[in-house]
Design an enzyme around this catalytic site. Structure first.
Site, PDB file in Angstrom:
ATOM      1  N   ASP A 127       0.934  -1.660   0.066  1.00  0.00           N
ATOM      2  CA  ASP A 127       0.186  -0.124   0.086  1.00  0.00           C
ATOM      3  C   ASP A 127       0.726   0.911   0.337  1.00  0.00           C
ATOM      4  O   ASP A 127       2.112   1.511   0.808  1.00  0.00           O
ATOM      5  CB  ASP A 127      -0.614   0.110   1.597  1.00  0.00           C
ATOM      6  CG  ASP A 127      -1.587   0.527   1.031  1.00  0.00           C
ATOM      7  OD1 ASP A 127      -2.783   0.802   0.693  1.00  0.00           O
ATOM      8  OD2 ASP A 127      -1.255   2.257   2.092  1.00  0.00           O
TER       9      ASP A 127
ATOM     10  N   TYR B 214       2.895   9.499  -0.343  1.00  0.00           N
ATOM     11  CA  TYR B 214       3.807   9.253   0.460  1.00  0.00           C
ATOM     12  C   TYR B 214       5.237   9.545   0.500  1.00  0.00           C
ATOM     13  O   TYR B 214       5.772   9.168   0.739  1.00  0.00           O
ATOM     14  CB  TYR B 214       3.812   7.551   1.768  1.00  0.00           C
ATOM     15  CG  TYR B 214       2.971   7.332   1.757  1.00  0.00           C
ATOM     16  CD1 TYR B 214       1.281   8.470   2.339  1.00  0.00           C
ATOM     17  CD2 TYR B 214       1.761   5.909   1.607  1.00  0.00           C
ATOM     18  CE1 TYR B 214       0.250   8.039   2.764  1.00  0.00           C
ATOM     19  CE2 TYR B 214       0.539   5.284   2.107  1.00  0.00           C
ATOM     20  CZ  TYR B 214      -0.202   6.101   3.088  1.00  0.00           C
ATOM     21  OH  TYR B 214      -1.422   6.137   3.011  1.00  0.00           O
TER      22      TYR B 214
ATOM     23  N   HIS C 127      -7.735   9.024  -1.921  1.00  0.00           N
ATOM     24  CA  HIS C 127      -7.509   9.211  -0.398  1.00  0.00           C
ATOM     25  C   HIS C 127      -8.380   9.531   0.585  1.00  0.00           C
ATOM     26  O   HIS C 127      -8.478   8.806   0.899  1.00  0.00           O
ATOM     27  CB  HIS C 127      -6.244   9.974  -0.211  1.00  0.00           C
ATOM     28  CG  HIS C 127      -5.308   9.353   0.568  1.00  0.00           C
ATOM     29  ND1 HIS C 127      -3.446   9.625   0.698  1.00  0.00           N
ATOM     30  CD2 HIS C 127      -5.802   9.117   1.850  1.00  0.00           C
ATOM     31  CE1 HIS C 127      -3.258   8.782   1.398  1.00  0.00           C
ATOM     32  NE2 HIS C 127      -3.922   9.047   2.484  1.00  0.00           N
TER      33      HIS C 127
ATOM     34  N   ASN D  97     -11.674   6.557   3.960  1.00  0.00           N
ATOM     35  CA  ASN D  97     -11.721   7.849   4.532  1.00  0.00           C
ATOM     36  C   ASN D  97     -13.610   7.492   4.407  1.00  0.00           C
ATOM     37  O   ASN D  97     -13.795   9.288   4.475  1.00  0.00           O
ATOM     38  CB  ASN D  97     -11.057   8.530   4.700  1.00  0.00           C
ATOM     39  CG  ASN D  97      -9.702   8.440   4.995  1.00  0.00           C
ATOM     40  OD1 ASN D  97      -9.515   7.472   6.454  1.00  0.00           O
ATOM     41  ND2 ASN D  97      -8.540   8.680   4.239  1.00  0.00           N
TER      42      ASN D  97
ATOM     43  N   GLN E 142     -10.937   2.065   2.833  1.00  0.00           N
ATOM     44  CA  GLN E 142      -9.649   1.978   3.679  1.00  0.00           C
ATOM     45  C   GLN E 142      -9.783   3.072   4.725  1.00  0.00           C
ATOM     46  O   GLN E 142     -10.098   4.233   4.705  1.00  0.00           O
ATOM     47  CB  GLN E 142      -8.432   2.088   2.847  1.00  0.00           C
ATOM     48  CG  GLN E 142      -6.942   1.989   4.068  1.00  0.00           C
ATOM     49  CD  GLN E 142      -5.853   2.356   3.561  1.00  0.00           C
ATOM     50  OE1 GLN E 142      -5.064   3.059   3.963  1.00  0.00           O
ATOM     51  NE2 GLN E 142      -5.302   1.738   2.250  1.00  0.00           N
TER      52      GLN E 142
ATOM     53  N   LYS F 267       2.422  -1.260   8.894  1.00  0.00           N
ATOM     54  CA  LYS F 267       3.930  -0.128   8.118  1.00  0.00           C
ATOM     55  C   LYS F 267       5.011  -0.945   9.528  1.00  0.00           C
ATOM     56  O   LYS F 267       4.695  -1.111  10.002  1.00  0.00           O
ATOM     57  CB  LYS F 267       3.737   1.015   8.145  1.00  0.00           C
ATOM     58  CG  LYS F 267       4.664   1.531   8.265  1.00  0.00           C
ATOM     59  CD  LYS F 267       5.303   2.784   9.128  1.00  0.00           C
ATOM     60  CE  LYS F 267       7.039   2.751   8.074  1.00  0.00           C
ATOM     61  NZ  LYS F 267       7.631   3.548   9.579  1.00  0.00           N
TER      62      LYS F 267
ATOM     63  N   THR G 178       9.217  -1.836   9.075  1.00  0.00           N
ATOM     64  CA  THR G 178      10.371  -1.524   8.428  1.00  0.00           C
ATOM     65  C   THR G 178      11.360  -2.818   8.603  1.00  0.00           C
ATOM     66  O   THR G 178      12.253  -2.840   8.116  1.00  0.00           O
ATOM     67  CB  THR G 178      11.304  -0.064   9.127  1.00  0.00           C
ATOM     68  OG1 THR G 178      10.562   0.747   9.170  1.00  0.00           O
ATOM     69  CG2 THR G 178      12.786   0.288   8.254  1.00  0.00           C
TER      70      THR G 178
ATOM     71  N   ASN H 273       4.830  -9.520  11.845  1.00  0.00           N
ATOM     72  CA  ASN H 273       2.985  -8.826  11.522  1.00  0.00           C
ATOM     73  C   ASN H 273       2.722  -9.883  10.268  1.00  0.00           C
ATOM     74  O   ASN H 273       1.452 -10.113   9.957  1.00  0.00           O
ATOM     75  CB  ASN H 273       3.275  -7.474  10.819  1.00  0.00           C
ATOM     76  CG  ASN H 273       3.675  -6.432  12.093  1.00  0.00           C
ATOM     77  OD1 ASN H 273       3.723  -7.015  12.970  1.00  0.00           O
ATOM     78  ND2 ASN H 273       3.744  -5.644  11.534  1.00  0.00           N
TER      79      ASN H 273
HETATM   80  N1  LIG Z   1      -5.784   5.927   4.020  1.00  0.00           N
HETATM   81  C1  LIG Z   1      -5.415   6.688   4.735  1.00  0.00           C
HETATM   82  O1  LIG Z   1      -6.050   7.343   4.761  1.00  0.00           O
HETATM   83  C2  LIG Z   1      -4.363   6.805   5.891  1.00  0.00           C
HETATM   84  C3  LIG Z   1      -3.897   7.239   7.006  1.00  0.00           C
HETATM   85  C4  LIG Z   1      -2.429   6.598   7.735  1.00  0.00           C
HETATM   86  C5  LIG Z   1      -2.112   5.079   7.246  1.00  0.00           C
HETATM   87  N2  LIG Z   1      -2.360   4.352   6.177  1.00  0.00           N
HETATM   88  C6  LIG Z   1      -2.119   2.989   5.447  1.00  0.00           C
HETATM   89  O2  LIG Z   1      -1.786   2.392   6.562  1.00  0.00           O
HETATM   90  C7  LIG Z   1      -0.248   1.872   6.647  1.00  0.00           C
HETATM   91  C8  LIG Z   1      -0.686   1.701   8.517  1.00  0.00           C
HETATM   92  O3  LIG Z   1      -0.493   2.640   8.991  1.00  0.00           O
HETATM   93  P1  LIG Z   1      -0.175   3.226  10.292  1.00  0.00           P
HETATM   94  O4  LIG Z   1       2.065   3.175   9.340  1.00  0.00           O
HETATM   95  O5  LIG Z   1      -0.125   4.896  10.489  1.00  0.00           O
HETATM   96  O6  LIG Z   1       0.234   2.140  11.633  1.00  0.00           O
HETATM   97  P2  LIG Z   1       0.383   0.222  11.805  1.00  0.00           P
HETATM   98  O7  LIG Z   1       0.906  -0.172  10.929  1.00  0.00           O
HETATM   99  O8  LIG Z   1      -0.654   0.634  13.200  1.00  0.00           O
HETATM  100  O9  LIG Z   1       2.403   0.857  13.072  1.00  0.00           O
HETATM  101  C9  LIG Z   1       2.926   1.311  12.723  1.00  0.00           C
HETATM  102  C10 LIG Z   1       4.162   1.628  13.574  1.00  0.00           C
HETATM  103  O10 LIG Z   1       3.838  -0.069  14.553  1.00  0.00           O
HETATM  104  C11 LIG Z   1       5.753  -0.383  14.032  1.00  0.00           C
HETATM  105  N3  LIG Z   1       5.745  -1.328  13.807  1.00  0.00           N
HETATM  106  C12 LIG Z   1       5.291  -2.331  13.399  1.00  0.00           C
HETATM  107  N4  LIG Z   1       5.862  -3.617  13.131  1.00  0.00           N
HETATM  108  C13 LIG Z   1       5.226  -3.479  14.412  1.00  0.00           C
HETATM  109  C14 LIG Z   1       5.031  -4.562  15.866  1.00  0.00           C
HETATM  110  N5  LIG Z   1       5.274  -6.140  15.242  1.00  0.00           N
HETATM  111  N6  LIG Z   1       5.427  -4.439  16.889  1.00  0.00           N
HETATM  112  C15 LIG Z   1       6.485  -3.413  17.110  1.00  0.00           C
HETATM  113  N7  LIG Z   1       5.871  -1.842  16.601  1.00  0.00           N
HETATM  114  C16 LIG Z   1       5.541  -2.326  14.910  1.00  0.00           C
HETATM  115  C17 LIG Z   1       6.165   0.613  12.712  1.00  0.00           C
HETATM  116  O11 LIG Z   1       7.793   1.066  14.065  1.00  0.00           O
HETATM  117  P3  LIG Z   1       8.626   0.187  12.393  1.00  0.00           P
HETATM  118  O12 LIG Z   1       8.073   0.946  10.863  1.00  0.00           O
HETATM  119  O13 LIG Z   1       9.930   0.466  13.038  1.00  0.00           O
HETATM  120  O14 LIG Z   1       8.674  -1.161  12.049  1.00  0.00           O
HETATM  121  C18 LIG Z   1       5.318   1.690  12.663  1.00  0.00           C
HETATM  122  O15 LIG Z   1       6.361   2.884  13.899  1.00  0.00           O
HETATM  123  C19 LIG Z   1       0.155   2.893   6.458  1.00  0.00           C
HETATM  124  O16 LIG Z   1       1.936   2.893   6.645  1.00  0.00           O
HETATM  125  C20 LIG Z   1      -0.320   3.752   5.598  1.00  0.00           C
HETATM  126  O17 LIG Z   1       0.018   3.384   4.230  1.00  0.00           O
HETATM  127  C21 LIG Z   1      -3.202   5.358   5.427  1.00  0.00           C
END
Ligand SMILES: NC(=O)c1ccc[n+]([C@@H]2O[C@H](COP(=O)([O-])OP(=O)(O)OC[C@H]3O[C@@H](n4cnc5c(N)ncnc54)[C@H](OP(=O)(O)O)[C@@H]3O)[C@@H](O)[C@H]2O)c1
Length: 262
Positions: A36, A41, A99, A130, A151, A220, A222, A230
């Protein structure tokens, strides 16, 4: 219902080119089949490079991008999606999202431009992000192409009962952002309790609960450690799901009013 591979890999905030390309490559080689990204981004070129580098056919990877809210006037949709495809290094994406229904979003003019791109083969499917049920109803009326996904933020502290019911009823897949509460799943006692029972982590339990609810999470991550954690989630039993369903506290992590285009 359109099959969307689960989990997907979220990439927001992963804007260091080499790190993002390497993460996408590792994820695909580990078994992820859905990536995604978004115009917003600033990493489409790195995502495309990671997909190209992985030792897996492009056709096997479900690639999603999103049109920036400021690019939702029809001529900008056409122009910027062409630019996104160039950056990604592909002829078409699998999913093209609106988006956020804000900025230049005008359903009567934005959505026909998405239909045109769908007809021209620039995307296999059309999706939104959204959107409330009312906005989804409106979009489905206007679009010729089916809306295959919405999403939104979904996790155990924002369970989105109405949107899940709508998705189920209308064959729209719900894709969950912030599915591991942005790394803070360990702060939720119910997730810790279920995690202990399965010798898993709270993040894995949050993802497993989404799987049990037919929601596609896009965590998300890294490094390889988080990517693998995950990807490998436990199967929850009915009691575990009920424990999480019963959480009645609510916490929204992404504030639409703080979005960068406001
Ligand atoms: N459509 C929209 O408006 C919208 C809005 C927000 C997000 N998104 C999409 O959704 C994706 C996911 O949401 P998000 O990035 O906001 O939040 P998320 O996936 O809930 O959390 C990501 C964070 O968690 C950490 N992490 C990853 N795996 C982990 C684990 N197993 N244990 C502990 N920490 C962990 C990551 O760190 P590291 O990177 O260091 O691993 C990062 O800091 C985004 O990347 C994006 O593609 C879409």
């Amino acid at each position: 219902m359109t099959e969307i591979p689960s989990p997907g890999l979220g990439t927001s905030g992963n804007d260091d080119h080499e790190q993002c390309a390497a993460t996408v490559e590792s994820a695909i080689e580990m078994g992820y089949r859905h990536v995604d990204t978004a115009q917003m981004y600033d990493n489409e070129a790195a995502v495309g490079e990671g997909i190209a580098r992985a030792d897996v056919d492009r056709e096997e990877v479900f690639l999603a991008t999103k049109v920036h809210p400021e690019n939702l006037a029809p001529e900008d949709v056409r122009r910027t999606v062409e630019e996104s495809l160039d950056r990604l290094g592909v002829d078409r994406v699998d999913l093209l999202y609106v988006h956020w229904p804000t900025g230049a979003y005008d359903p009567e003019t934005t959505l026909p431009a998405f239909d045109e791109l769908h007809d021209a083969g620039a995307t296999r499917h059309v999706a939104v992000s959204n959107f409330t049920p009312a906005l989804l109803d409106e979009a489905c009326e206007i679009l010729d192409a089916p809306v295959v996904a919405n999403q939104v933020e979904v996790h155990p502290l924002l369970q989105q009962d109405d949107l899940r019911a709508y998705a189920h009823e209308h064959d729209v897949t719900l894709v969950a952002y912030a599915p591991i509460l942005r790394g803070e799943a360990g702060d939720v006692p119910e997730l810790r309790e279920v995690a202990e029972k399965h010798d898993a982590t709270p993040s894995q339990v949050s993802l497993a609960w989404l799987h049990a609810k037919d929601v596609v999470p896009i965590p998300k991550a890294t490094g390889d450690g988080h990517l693998r954690e995950n990807f490998e989630t436990p199967d929850l039993d009915d009691e575990d799901v009920a424990t999480i369903d019963a959480i009645d506290r609510e916490r929204r992590l992404i504030d639409p009013d703080a979005a960068p285009w406001n």
